[in-house]
Design a protein around this motif. Structure first.
Motif, PDB file in Angstrom:
ATOM      1  N   PHE A 356      -5.108   7.784  -9.379  1.00 47.01           N
ATOM      2  CA  PHE A 356      -6.037   6.844  -7.555  1.00 47.01           C
ATOM      3  C   PHE A 356      -5.965   8.472  -6.630  1.00 47.01           C
ATOM      4  O   PHE A 356      -6.144   9.345  -6.705  1.00 47.01           O
ATOM      5  CB  PHE A 356      -4.325   6.467  -7.198  1.00 47.01           C
ATOM      6  CG  PHE A 356      -4.531   4.847  -7.303  1.00 47.01           C
ATOM      7  CD1 PHE A 356      -5.164   4.332  -7.994  1.00 47.01           C
ATOM      8  CD2 PHE A 356      -3.879   4.103  -6.230  1.00 47.01           C
ATOM      9  CE1 PHE A 356      -5.160   2.786  -8.088  1.00 47.01           C
ATOM     10  CE2 PHE A 356      -3.773   2.788  -6.427  1.00 47.01           C
ATOM     11  CZ  PHE A 356      -3.843   2.001  -7.521  1.00 47.01           C
ATOM     12  N   ARG A 359      -6.021   8.076  -0.688  1.00 42.43           N
ATOM     13  CA  ARG A 359      -6.194   6.848   0.195  1.00 42.43           C
ATOM     14  C   ARG A 359      -5.231   6.132  -0.661  1.00 42.43           C
ATOM     15  O   ARG A 359      -4.171   5.885   0.056  1.00 42.43           O
ATOM     16  CB  ARG A 359      -6.789   6.628   0.856  1.00 42.43           C
ATOM     17  CG  ARG A 359      -6.358   5.015   1.435  1.00 42.43           C
ATOM     18  CD  ARG A 359      -7.971   4.567   1.814  1.00 42.43           C
ATOM     19  NE  ARG A 359      -9.142   4.358   0.730  1.00 42.43           N
ATOM     20  CZ  ARG A 359      -9.180   3.351  -0.051  1.00 42.43           C
ATOM     21  NH1 ARG A 359      -8.646   2.057   0.330  1.00 42.43           N
ATOM     22  NH2 ARG A 359     -10.411   3.310  -0.942  1.00 42.43           N
ATOM     23  N   GLU A 360      -5.475   5.696  -1.473  1.00 41.46           N
ATOM     24  CA  GLU A 360      -4.528   4.519  -2.398  1.00 41.46           C
ATOM     25  C   GLU A 360      -3.158   5.128  -2.836  1.00 41.46           C
ATOM     26  O   GLU A 360      -2.500   4.470  -2.762  1.00 41.46           O
ATOM     27  CB  GLU A 360      -4.996   4.510  -3.560  1.00 41.46           C
ATOM     28  CG  GLU A 360      -6.946   3.984  -3.676  1.00 41.46           C
ATOM     29  CD  GLU A 360      -7.553   4.272  -4.783  1.00 41.46           C
ATOM     30  OE1 GLU A 360      -8.233   3.269  -5.520  1.00 41.46           O
ATOM     31  OE2 GLU A 360      -7.344   4.902  -5.261  1.00 41.46           O
ATOM     32  N   LEU A 364      -0.006   3.066  -0.857  1.00 38.36           N
ATOM     33  CA  LEU A 364       0.228   2.514  -1.671  1.00 38.36           C
ATOM     34  C   LEU A 364       1.496   1.049  -0.984  1.00 38.36           C
ATOM     35  O   LEU A 364       1.636  -0.082  -1.204  1.00 38.36           O
ATOM     36  CB  LEU A 364       0.985   2.398  -3.235  1.00 38.36           C
ATOM     37  CG  LEU A 364       1.077   1.509  -3.758  1.00 38.36           C
ATOM     38  CD1 LEU A 364      -0.268   0.825  -5.052  1.00 38.36           C
ATOM     39  CD2 LEU A 364       1.069   2.699  -5.301  1.00 38.36           C
ATOM     40  N   PRO A 365       3.064   2.358  -0.979  1.00 35.33           N
ATOM     41  CA  PRO A 365       4.200   1.098  -0.198  1.00 35.33           C
ATOM     42  C   PRO A 365       3.846   0.308   1.212  1.00 35.33           C
ATOM     43  O   PRO A 365       4.855  -0.592   1.598  1.00 35.33           O
ATOM     44  CB  PRO A 365       4.757   2.283  -0.027  1.00 35.33           C
ATOM     45  CG  PRO A 365       4.757   3.248  -0.224  1.00 35.33           C
ATOM     46  CD  PRO A 365       3.266   3.621  -0.636  1.00 35.33           C
ATOM     47  N   LEU A 367       0.915  -1.256   2.354  1.00 35.60           N
ATOM     48  CA  LEU A 367       0.020  -1.830   1.805  1.00 35.60           C
ATOM     49  C   LEU A 367      -0.208  -2.750   3.103  1.00 35.60           C
ATOM     50  O   LEU A 367      -1.043  -3.426   4.211  1.00 35.60           O
ATOM     51  CB  LEU A 367      -0.785  -2.486   0.976  1.00 35.60           C
ATOM     52  CG  LEU A 367      -1.762  -1.419  -0.394  1.00 35.60           C
ATOM     53  CD1 LEU A 367      -2.149  -2.254  -1.232  1.00 35.60           C
ATOM     54  CD2 LEU A 367      -2.586  -0.964   0.862  1.00 35.60           C
ATOM     55  N   ASP A 368       1.048  -3.704   3.041  1.00 36.90           N
ATOM     56  CA  ASP A 368       1.386  -4.768   4.164  1.00 36.90           C
ATOM     57  C   ASP A 368       1.509  -4.257   5.578  1.00 36.90           C
ATOM     58  O   ASP A 368       0.864  -5.472   6.660  1.00 36.90           O
ATOM     59  CB  ASP A 368       2.243  -5.290   3.755  1.00 36.90           C
ATOM     60  CG  ASP A 368       3.874  -4.415   3.543  1.00 36.90           C
ATOM     61  OD1 ASP A 368       3.652  -3.370   4.024  1.00 36.90           O
ATOM     62  OD2 ASP A 368       4.745  -4.497   4.046  1.00 36.90           O
ATOM     63  N   ARG A 371      -2.692  -4.752   7.015  1.00 35.46           N
ATOM     64  CA  ARG A 371      -3.729  -5.822   6.529  1.00 35.46           C
ATOM     65  C   ARG A 371      -4.897  -6.143   7.806  1.00 35.46           C
ATOM     66  O   ARG A 371      -4.133  -5.350   9.296  1.00 35.46           O
ATOM     67  CB  ARG A 371      -2.785  -6.613   6.629  1.00 35.46           C
ATOM     68  CG  ARG A 371      -2.684  -6.884   5.653  1.00 35.46           C
ATOM     69  CD  ARG A 371      -1.277  -7.930   5.168  1.00 35.46           C
ATOM     70  NE  ARG A 371      -0.522  -8.116   4.262  1.00 35.46           N
ATOM     71  CZ  ARG A 371       0.765  -8.866   3.379  1.00 35.46           C
ATOM     72  NH1 ARG A 371       0.878  -9.317   4.773  1.00 35.46           N
ATOM     73  NH2 ARG A 371       1.035  -8.951   2.911  1.00 35.46           N
ATOM     74  N   PRO A 377      -2.576 -11.335   3.049  1.00 38.52           N
ATOM     75  CA  PRO A 377      -2.273 -10.173   2.210  1.00 38.52           C
ATOM     76  C   PRO A 377      -4.095  -9.693   1.721  1.00 38.52           C
ATOM     77  O   PRO A 377      -4.241  -8.673   0.144  1.00 38.52           O
ATOM     78  CB  PRO A 377      -1.568 -10.304   1.213  1.00 38.52           C
ATOM     79  CG  PRO A 377      -1.924 -11.739   0.707  1.00 38.52           C
ATOM     80  CD  PRO A 377      -2.221 -12.367   1.843  1.00 38.52           C
ATOM     81  N   LEU A 378      -4.443  -8.821   2.759  1.00 38.26           N
ATOM     82  CA  LEU A 378      -5.437  -7.865   2.325  1.00 38.26           C
ATOM     83  C   LEU A 378      -5.845  -6.501   3.516  1.00 38.26           C
ATOM     84  O   LEU A 378      -5.981  -7.111   4.254  1.00 38.26           O
ATOM     85  CB  LEU A 378      -7.312  -9.000   2.389  1.00 38.26           C
ATOM     86  CG  LEU A 378      -6.811 -10.678   1.924  1.00 38.26           C
ATOM     87  CD1 LEU A 378      -8.557 -10.853   2.599  1.00 38.26           C
ATOM     88  CD2 LEU A 378      -7.410 -10.624   0.685  1.00 38.26           C
ATOM     89  N   PRO A 379      -5.885  -6.000   2.185  1.00 38.68           N
ATOM     90  CA  PRO A 379      -5.828  -4.756   2.793  1.00 38.68           C
ATOM     91  C   PRO A 379      -7.425  -4.120   3.765  1.00 38.68           C
ATOM     92  O   PRO A 379      -8.243  -4.862   3.098  1.00 38.68           O
ATOM     93  CB  PRO A 379      -5.868  -3.318   1.806  1.00 38.68           C
ATOM     94  CG  PRO A 379      -5.356  -3.852  -0.009  1.00 38.68           C
ATOM     95  CD  PRO A 379      -5.981  -5.687   0.984  1.00 38.68           C
ATOM     96  N   GLU A 384      -6.214   1.544   6.238  1.00 42.26           N
ATOM     97  CA  GLU A 384      -5.703   2.238   5.242  1.00 42.26           C
ATOM     98  C   GLU A 384      -6.095   3.704   5.470  1.00 42.26           C
ATOM     99  O   GLU A 384      -5.269   4.826   5.472  1.00 42.26           O
ATOM    100  CB  GLU A 384      -6.167   2.164   4.000  1.00 42.26           C
ATOM    101  CG  GLU A 384      -5.683   1.172   3.344  1.00 42.26           C
ATOM    102  CD  GLU A 384      -5.913   0.742   1.884  1.00 42.26           C
ATOM    103  OE1 GLU A 384      -6.277   1.795   1.718  1.00 42.26           O
ATOM    104  OE2 GLU A 384      -6.354  -0.321   1.495  1.00 42.26           O
ATOM    105  N   LYS A 421       3.396   8.799   1.980  1.00 40.56           N
ATOM    106  CA  LYS A 421       3.517   7.145   1.306  1.00 40.56           C
ATOM    107  C   LYS A 421       4.804   6.681   1.582  1.00 40.56           C
ATOM    108  O   LYS A 421       4.396   5.693   2.458  1.00 40.56           O
ATOM    109  CB  LYS A 421       3.707   7.473   0.350  1.00 40.56           C
ATOM    110  CG  LYS A 421       2.899   7.811  -1.038  1.00 40.56           C
ATOM    111  CD  LYS A 421       3.902   7.619  -2.529  1.00 40.56           C
ATOM    112  CE  LYS A 421       3.803   6.627  -2.828  1.00 40.56           C
ATOM    113  NZ  LYS A 421       4.441   6.422  -4.546  1.00 40.56           N
ATOM    114  N   TRP A 422       5.568   7.602   2.635  1.00 38.78           N
ATOM    115  CA  TRP A 422       7.138   6.906   3.086  1.00 38.78           C
ATOM    116  C   TRP A 422       6.901   6.615   4.731  1.00 38.78           C
ATOM    117  O   TRP A 422       7.389   6.092   5.578  1.00 38.78           O
ATOM    118  CB  TRP A 422       8.223   6.933   2.367  1.00 38.78           C
ATOM    119  CG  TRP A 422       8.699   7.222   1.047  1.00 38.78           C
ATOM    120  CD1 TRP A 422       7.924   8.151   0.225  1.00 38.78           C
ATOM    121  CD2 TRP A 422       8.218   5.433   0.400  1.00 38.78           C
ATOM    122  NE1 TRP A 422       8.185   7.036  -1.655  1.00 38.78           N
ATOM    123  CE2 TRP A 422       8.835   6.317  -0.910  1.00 38.78           C
ATOM    124  CE3 TRP A 422       7.903   4.896   0.818  1.00 38.78           C
ATOM    125  CZ2 TRP A 422       8.776   5.080  -1.833  1.00 38.78           C
ATOM    126  CZ3 TRP A 422       8.688   3.420  -0.157  1.00 38.78           C
ATOM    127  CH2 TRP A 422       8.711   3.679  -1.106  1.00 38.78           C
TER     128      TRP A 422
END
Lengths: 511, 324
Positions: A356, A359-360, A364-365, A367-368, A371, A377-379, A384, A421-422
């Motif tokens: 990945f 960005r991906e 990842l954790p 994505l919600d 939107r 649920p479409l990124p 992003e 990520k977090w």
């Protein structure tokens, strides 16, 4: 003047967007132990990979005993007597210790061409004795050994290859003090026999303890090259960071005025946590704004504790409460819902998806949270990218942008991505498992400050580390684990390295 | 400086080859076939390419892409599709049920197959390769007993047959439009939804995905169910096309579907399974087949050509990846 054993002259390696090594030159003589230090992304790994034949330089030359050589692949390096123990070294699982030691070096054969197991084990046993690992049976499976033992086996491999130059990248990660002492003894012995050693480490104490000469790299260039004894710690840090602003970790606690946490309410409460045979009846709590350190030796069960709280493994017993409410945690997903996040110890295998891009991985954790329409649920790519740029800026990740492939980042920058990520998730409990492992001095300080910022915002931090000075420098309180149990709880002035060590060895010495 | 500039140009060239190399070869082939054979680039030939085989292959390949993205294999889809076709035909002709009953029964069987595959692979941690191979063998065996290896024909319900008849629109089969919808659906799933991103993450690093809060097991199970449902769809279209069910009807599509999906990893997103690539892979293999047939070559040579192309495409993909 005789030629040096190894001479690197003006090698340059350019990656898209990054000049990883710029006209790097240094020499290495037989019997010399050279420390190679620098921040993450300073170019150390690039130099090692060039020497190992994993990558090829754009320009410049490498000479062994005055003879210019071309390293087109790792095999060329082995043939020339260059041996490597990489930071994330590769064993061949399923093979025995002896088979690993002599892998690719030619196994002893019987008349019919089959492997002579007896002679193989005998040869390997000699190597193991040489490095003080005589307790390990050469015919046993290598998977059964601890990480520390596996690392020593890789060094034995260097011996078996009759290496003239031995390169060690962060060799003491996850080694205990006595194992480090033993490693140093072996290295000195090798040096006496004429082997040249390149020792890469972020642990400056070790650089002073073992090396004769230091090469400091910064921004892909050699910034200092000289005898170790002419340097002191402060001077070395200055060379590494480029200015004198680096705070020495041992004085950090006093400098920052760290005391016990002010708040009285617990964010995280863990009662009687149990994982049969691994974690025995551990209870702990972390208050608002508190950084709780977990000290212990390798195998004390600290990582296992973190994984149980995060739901990465199933516990056999115990309750977990967040803000006073009991929460059901049987998967990482449950833990995230409860506001608990974990930065795993092994970033490559547990923290990142290597194919990945930046960005991906970052999103990842969360994505919600990115939107376009909240219930769909479409990124959304532009959200992003914005979130990724925020993380890049907040953590000063050295990358060309959100599309930067993750595999091209240096170790420290990869660690920052795992942190990033977090940060986008609303969490109240952050578990950091060895976040500064293999990370340079400057980045370490950035990570400490990040933890402090998170704590000041009212979160609870659990900070697991094998480097006790950093626990002293950062934590409000420290608990000590030995053999899966809590053996101590240190607050205020009791938070010192010697008290932690005392407690670590307390149970073992009673036995 | 000029050195750096030429490196950049070379990198761009490599990137272009990686993403669009197969498309260029595809275009070249179409021109070659057109110039070498007077009746290649005609409406009839195009219709042959599109109307025969392509719809089932595309639908199979879409399902396959979903599981392969997560690192799983499914070797049972052809058998699932075949059994679905047989179930419908048998229900209507042998047992005099309404065709919709047959379709529902086929769907239930298909979903059960997907759940069993997914459960054993994801929750029991077994090899997808072995489990789905076993499932495939099992389903064929079951079909053999049930059908006595006989062809069933004669479904006459016009509404059912219309599901895959030649439509009024350019004389293209209805199934092709359905395949198109499946492609769009799969593309949205994999490229546009969170679920799809999670699926790619599972394929890239399952442990990191799990620790990021993704329900890896459930996702993998969903993958197998998707393949199974799409296989049943192929079965339905197969029976509707001729009103006939032939034993082991879709066996011949198992390997071509894999070939197409792997071929697709050399377009658009080098080294990754992707919907666009899979579509190109299917069309490419189909075009070669029709093109070579139009030259009068027999199927043996078509097989040899397709095999070679697959090897070359995968090699090219690897080469390009290591360069960039």
């Amino acid at each position: 003047m005789t030629a040096s054993l190894l001479q690197v002259t003006e090698i340059t390696k350019q990656y898209p967007g990054v000049l990883a090594a710029s006209k790097v030159s240094f020499r290495l003589d037989g019997g010399e132990i050279l420390g190679l230090v620098g921040k993450n992304g300073a170019g150390k790994s690039t130099v090692i990979k060039l020497l190992a034949g994993i990558i090829r330089p754009d320009s410049g030359s490498i000479a062994v005993e005055g003879e210019p050589i071309v390293l087109a692949n790792p095999h060329d390096a082995t043939v020339l007597g260059l041996s490597f123990v990489h930071q994330e070294f590769a064993i061949a699982p399923g093979l025995s210790v002896a088979e690993n030691i002599l892998l690719g070096l030619g196994y002893p054969k019987q008349t019919l061409g089959t492997i002579d197991a007896k002679l193989l084990n005998k040869t390997a046993r000699l190597m193991l004795q040489e490095i003080g690992l005589s307790s390990v049976d050469p015919s046993s499976q290598i998977d059964g050994l601890s990480i520390a033992e596996q690392r020593m086996v890789m060094i034995a491999r260097g011996l078996a290859a009759k290496a003239r130059v031995l390169v060690l990248d962060e060799p003491t990660a996850s080694l205990t003090n006595s194992e480090v002492t033993n490693l140093f003894r072996v290295l000195r012995k090798l040096a006496e026999l004429g082997t040249a050693i390149i020792y890469v480490s972020h642990r400056l104490d070790e650089i002073f303890a073992i090396t004769d000469r230091v090469v400091v790299m910064r921004d892909g260039q050699v910034k200092y090259d000289g005898e170790t004894k002419k340097l002191d710690r402060a001077k070395l840090i200055e060379h590494i960071i480029g200015d004198a602003s680096g705070v020495d970790i041992e004085h950090r606690r006093a400098a920052r005025g760290i005391t016990a946490a002010k708040s009285e309410t617990d964010v995280l409460t863990v009662r009687n946590l149990q994982l049969n045979g691994v974690i025995e009846d551990v209870s702990l709590s972390i208050k608002h704004g508190e950084i709780l350190g977990v000290a212990g030796l390798v195998g004390a069960g600290r990582t296992e504790l973190a994984r149980l709280i995060f739901g990465a493994d199933r516990r056999d017993g115990g309750t977990i409460l967040v803000n006073g409410q009991a929460v059901t945690i049987i998967s990482p997903r449950d833990a995230m819902k409860a506001g608990i996040v974990l930065l795993p110890e092994d970033r490559r295998h547990q923290g990142l998806v290597m194919n990945f891009d930046l960005r991906e991985n970052i999103t990842l954790p969360s994505l919600d949270k990115n939107r376009r329409i909240r219930w769909l649920p479409l990124p959304n790519k532009s959200n992003e990218i914005a979130a990724t740029n925020v993380a890049i800026a907040a953590l000063s990740i050295k990358a060309s942008g959100p599309k930067h492939p993750i595999a091209w980042l240096s170790g420290g920058n990869q660690q920052k991505v795992v942190l990033g990520k977090w940060l986008a998730r609303a969490a109240s409990v952050f578990i950091f498992d060895e976040p500064t492992h293999g990370v340079d001095v400057g980045t370490k300080e950035e990570i400490y400050q990040l933890m402090e910022r998170l704590a000041q915002a009212g979160n609870a931090i659990l900070f697991i580390s094998s480097e006790f000075p950093e626990l002293v420098g950062v934590c409000n309180r420290v608990i000590v684990m030995t053999e899966g149990r809590l053996v101590g709880n240190l607050c205020g002035e009791d938070v010192t390295e010697s008290k932690m060590l005392d407690l670590c060895f307390s149970i073992s010495s009673v036995k | 400086m000029s050195n750096a500039a030429s490196t950049t140009i070379r990198n761009r060239g490599v990137a272009f080859t990686a993403q669009f190399g197969l498309l260029v070869v595809f275009g070249f082939l179409i021109i070659l076939f057109t110039t070498q054979s007077s009746f290649f680039f005609t409406a009839d030939t195009l219709r042959t390419i599109i109307n025969i085989e392509i719809a089932p292959m595309l639908i199979f390949a879409m399902g396959l892409t979903v599981v392969l993205v997560m690192g799983d294999f499914d070797l049972s889809f052809a058998a699932t599709g075949g059994l679905a076709a047989y179930t419908i035909a048998a229900m209507v002709i042998n047992h005099n049920f309404h065709w919709a009953i047959g379709v529902i029964l086929a769907l239930i069987t298909g979903i059960a197959v997907g759940i069993i595959n997914g459960y054993l692979v994801a929750y029991r941690n077994t090899s997808s390769f072995v489990i789905t191979l076993a499932m495939s063998t099992l389903l064929f065996g079951f079909e053999q007993i049930w059908s006595d290896q006989k062809v069933i024909q004669g479904i006459e319900n016009q509404f059912f047959l219309n599901l895959n008849s030649i439509s009024g629109l350019w004389n293209i089969r209805v199934g092709v439009f359905i395949a198109f919808l499946v492609i769009v659906g799969t593309w949205i799933l994999l490229d546009k939804t969170e679920l799809g991103r999670f699926m790619y993450a599972v394929g890239g690093n399952p442990e990191a995905a799990r620790l990021a809060g993704i329900n890896v097991k459930r996702l993998r199970l969903i993958g197998f169910v998707v393949v199974a449902i799409l296989s049943v769809l192929v079965g339905i279209l197969g029976v509707a096309q001729s009103g006939t069910s032939i034993p082991r009807q879709f066996d011949g599509l198992l390997l071509p579907a894999y070939a197409a999906v792997f071929l697709g990893t050399s377009v658009f997103k080098p080294g990754k399974f992707n919907v666009g690539g899979t579509v190109i892979g299917c069309l490419f293999l189909r075009t070669i087949k029709v093109g070579l047939l139009s030259w009068g070559l027999d199927t043996a040579w078509i097989n040899i050509t397709q095999g070679l192309i697959l090897v070359l495409a995968v090699l090219l993909g690897k080469l390009v990846q290591s360069k960039s």
